[in-house]
Write an enzyme that holds these catalytic residues in place. Sequence first.
Site, mmCIF file in Angstrom:
data_model
loop_
_atom_site.group_PDB
_atom_site.id
_atom_site.type_symbol
_atom_site.label_atom_id
_atom_site.label_comp_id
_atom_site.label_asym_id
_atom_site.label_seq_id
_atom_site.Cartn_x
_atom_site.Cartn_y
_atom_site.Cartn_z
ATOM 1 C CG MET A 16 69.093 34.401 33.914
ATOM 2 S SD MET A 16 69.340 32.761 34.641
ATOM 3 C CE MET A 16 70.290 31.942 33.343
ATOM 4 C CB CYS A 98 63.562 43.061 34.034
ATOM 5 S SG CYS A 98 64.688 43.318 35.420
ATOM 6 C CG HIS A 169 58.552 34.907 34.226
ATOM 7 N ND1 HIS A 169 59.717 35.378 34.787
ATOM 8 C CD2 HIS A 169 58.035 34.053 35.134
ATOM 9 C CE1 HIS A 169 59.885 34.822 35.986
ATOM 10 N NE2 HIS A 169 58.863 34.029 36.214
ATOM 11 N N GLY A 232 65.831 29.261 33.105
ATOM 12 C CA GLY A 232 66.749 30.249 33.652
ATOM 13 C C GLY A 232 67.723 29.668 34.648
ATOM 14 N NE ARG A 233 65.503 31.433 39.645
ATOM 15 C CZ ARG A 233 64.578 31.390 40.584
ATOM 16 N NH1 ARG A 233 64.944 31.499 41.855
ATOM 17 N NH2 ARG A 233 63.302 31.245 40.296
#
Length: 333
Positions: A16, A98, A169, A232-233
């Site tokens: 990230m 991305c 993803h 991820g987040r």
Amino acid sequence: MKNNAQKSARLSVAPMMEWTDRHCRYMHRLMSRETLLYTEMVTSPALVRGGALHLLRFDPLEHPVAVQLGGSDPIELGQAAKICADAGYAEVNLNCGCPSDRVQSGAFGAVLMKSPELVADCVSAMREAVDVPVTVKCRIGVDDQVPRDILPDFLEKIQAAGCERVTIHARMAWLQGVSPKENRDIPPLDYDLVFEMKQAFPDLHISLNGGVQDLDTAVELLERGLDGVMIGRSAYHTPSDILLAADQRVYHAVSPVKTPHDIVHEMLPYIEAHLAEGGRVNQITRHMLGLFAGRPGARQWRRHLSENAHKPGAGTEIILAALDQIPQTTEGA
């Protein structure tokens, strides 16, 4: 000493930008010995043409740690992969997911989903250049592509080129009219398609990324037959909930589960060393704001660090003062 990246890939923290720098990874490694960690994306031109080797700096304690590369020139990516392998990384990952404008203008990232032959050439060149695993992170498709039509062809080509591990993803990437931030939430998730790909490619190590917000979900997805899960987040904003019990629940380690208090104290020598090199304490504490998320005193912890870590001369004393805001009853939580 490097650990087995393939084994560790059962759970990984996503690359990230602006977040998973070396300070963040060091803290995450203190929280989990096993989880595979990734760098922020580094572009192959920056390494090969720009000589930006400082972007590859990491602490040996971070292993197993992988580097993510952005690029679309096979020769240059091969050169960049060798630079990364020589620097000691346990894996080199190619970014095909991305959606940012800057990445598109460089003809890499998610736009590469439209050029599977080029991606295969990139993977092949990287494989020839290094002995460590070369992996790919991708989307299920972009723009008007039909994922069930294009994703199998994409995976077949990169596997034939030498990619043994891919992280998918589980969203489309919409390259026009939707911001990179919106691309993380608006396109709907399609976990079923990722499971279908695992059935279609049993010899390909497939990890799922996208929308996984807790360790329970990660464990459930693994139990359903996926090889790995990338978070991820949530791993960044609530790291204690994701990482502190990961070794025990995902890798069946018998070591005791650490507490957020433990991590704070273990970070102090690292922070002192960073300050001695001329660094600033807020370069590290910005990654520590979520350590007590969801626990009593979390707001006071964040506030104290946010208000004081940027001040001239700030040191580890501000971290200990912030820790005083946390009730000791959270020890072991």
